[in-house]
Every structure is written in structure tokens, then in C-alpha cells.
Design an enzyme around this catalytic site. Structure first.
Site, PDB file in Angstrom:
ATOM      1  N   SER A 144       0.842  -1.190   0.000  1.00 21.91           N
ATOM      2  CA  SER A 144       0.000   0.000   0.000  1.00 21.91           C
ATOM      3  C   SER A 144       0.879   1.242   0.000  1.00 21.91           C
ATOM      4  CB  SER A 144      -0.903   0.019   1.241  1.00 21.91           C
ATOM      5  OG  SER A 144      -1.558   1.273   1.380  1.00 21.91           O
ATOM      6  N   TYR A 157      -1.695   0.921  10.667  1.00 29.50           N
ATOM      7  CA  TYR A 157      -1.837   0.189   9.402  1.00 29.50           C
ATOM      8  C   TYR A 157      -0.638   0.451   8.494  1.00 29.50           C
ATOM      9  CZ  TYR A 157      -3.619  -0.805   4.688  1.00 29.50           C
ATOM     10  OH  TYR A 157      -3.769  -1.252   3.401  1.00 29.50           O
TER      11      TYR A 157
END
Length: 251
Positions: A144, A157
Site C-alpha cells: 500500500s 496500518y
């Protein structure tokens, strides 16, 4: 083996209900992929996903897999490779977590880290060794852009994805020249069930767009894929913003 167009004949999706994983599987099955393994926690959603791919003409099997149970990974994933060669493994599992809650509940934060990083390290190494043993194959890892630089809004995250990204790059270097190709995919904000209700970030994308980028990356044997591609330039600039300025940005 992959066909003349670079399409894998067999595919293993770790995270069998992942929207990006299933979008990729559908795209590849529509080309030439014929055998698909969906690995995930047993659920009606997993069986529904398998049924949808079978309707497209693929031979689909499901296998119980839990990222949070690394002690079982070697046995559960080993059974898949024992059935025959796997041309492509897509590591697509992960959780977003809830930043505000996770900051107040360390055990919830640890669950994010264990799922996104520790579980991926375990499964990635098991699959990498199996691919190396068969002498060919691709390991595609969903990272990501959040892992490029920790942001106040999602640093738990983001840190887990940063670890996954670094691990995957190192694994790719370790496997270079063995016939195994590792590709790291860095999507931006993806419109999906996982991000439902969140404020949409600029240059948002879709599972289908990520799937298309994965297919293109496989064909080109890319090592890193950004989705959309313009994020590569954006994140390169953000990496060099002074920290005192970066923390004030509305990110």
C-alpha cells in the site's frame, strides 16, 4: 506454467474473499487461468467467491487458511503445492483496523500488525520456498502507499504495510535468478468494503483497476507496481517533505 501471453494457468489467492484478489482472479480466468485456489477462513463468502469463478469455467478449490495461525501455514499451503505446480500466488489478505480504537487498545493494534505483517511473512516464505522448489512462478504481494511514510491518520496500518513492503522487496532480491518473480503492488485508496464510510483520498482507485495493473505488471515482469501510476511521483515527493511540514499536511 504461464502461457505465451504471460497469463498464469494456476493461481493461489491468499485472502480468498479479498475484493482485489477476486477481481484479479476474475480477470485472469477471463484470459487463460484455469485452476484457482482460494485460501481463507471457511465462510459462506468464501464459497460464494468460489462459485462465481466456477461459473466462469475455472476449476476452483477452497482451503482453510488463517493469517493469524502461522504454525498451520506450512501444512495447509504445502497441501496445495502437493497437488501440482502453482504459477502465481497473490498475497491479498490484510485488515485496515480502526486507528482511533487501536491507539487505545494495544491488542487491537497488534492484531493489525500480526495479520498484515507477521502472517504475511510466514505465508510469503512458505510459498516462496514452494515456488523455488518447482523452479518457476510469481509471488504478487499487495502492499500500500500507506507504507511509504507513516501518517498520523493511519500509522498503525501504514507501519504494518511498510514492514510488508520491505520484506517483499528483500524476498524478491533473495529469489532473483531462481525463476521466481516477486512483484510488490502499491495501491492508493481503493473503493471497497474495507474502506466503506471513509473519506475518499485523491486518486482513489478500484479493485478492478488494481487487477488490471497486476496483469500488466505480470506481463512486463515488473518488480513494483503503483496504482494509479501517478502515485509514484506523488509519494516520491512526500517522502522528502520535512517532518515538521509533513505532520501538518491534511493527510
Amino acid at each position: 506454467m504461464k502461457d505465451a501471453f504471460g497469463t498464469p494457468q494456476s493461481l493461489l489467492v491468499l485472502g480468498g474473499t479479498s475484493e482485489i484478489g477476486l477481481a484479479t482472479a476474475r480477470r485472469l480466468v477471463a484470459r487463460r487461468t484455469r485452476t484457482v485456489w482460494l485460501a481463507g477462513r471457511p465462510s459462506p463468502a468464501l464459497e460464494e467467491a468460489a462459485s462465481g469463478l466456477r461459473d466462469m469455467g475455472a476449476d476452483v478449490r477452497t482451503v482453510a487458511f488463517d493469517a493469524l495461525d502461522p504454525e498451520a501455514h506450512e501444512e495447509s499451503l504445502g497441501k496445495i503445492f502437493a497437488e501440482g505446480d502453482i504459477d502465481m500466488v497473490l498475497l491479498a489478505f490484510g485488515i485496515l483496523g480502526d486507528q482511533a480504537r487501536d491507539e487505545d487498545d494495544p491488542l487491537s493494534a497488534v492484531r493489525v500488525a500480526q495479520t498484515n505483517y507477521t502472517g504475511a511473512v510466514s505465508a510469503g516464505l512458505v510459498c516462496a520456498r514452494a515456488l523455488q522448489s518447482q523452479g518457476h512462478g510469481s509471488l504478487v504481494v499487495l502492499s500500500s502507499v500507506a507504507g511509504e511514510r507513516a501518517r498520523r491518520s493511519n500509522f498503525i496500518y501504514g507501519s504494518s504495510k511498510a514492514g510488508l513492503d520491505a520484506f517483499s522487496q528483500g524476498l524478491g532480491d533473495a529469489l532473483y535468478g531462481t525463476g521466481v518473480h516477486v512483484m510488490v503492488v502499491r495501491p492508493g485508496f481503493v473503493r471497497s468494503k474495507m474502506t466503506a464510510g471513509l473519506e475518499e483520498a485523491p486518486m482513489a482507485t478500484t479493485p478492478e483497476a488494481v487487477a488490471e495493473a497486476i496483469e500488466t505488471g505480470l506481463r512486463r515482469r515488473s518488480e513494483t507496481v503503483w496504482v494509479p501510476g501517478a502515485l509514484r511521483v506523488v509519494m516520491s515527493a512526500l517522502r522528502h517533505v520535512p517532518r515538521q511540514v509533513f505532520r501538518r499536511l491534511p493527510l
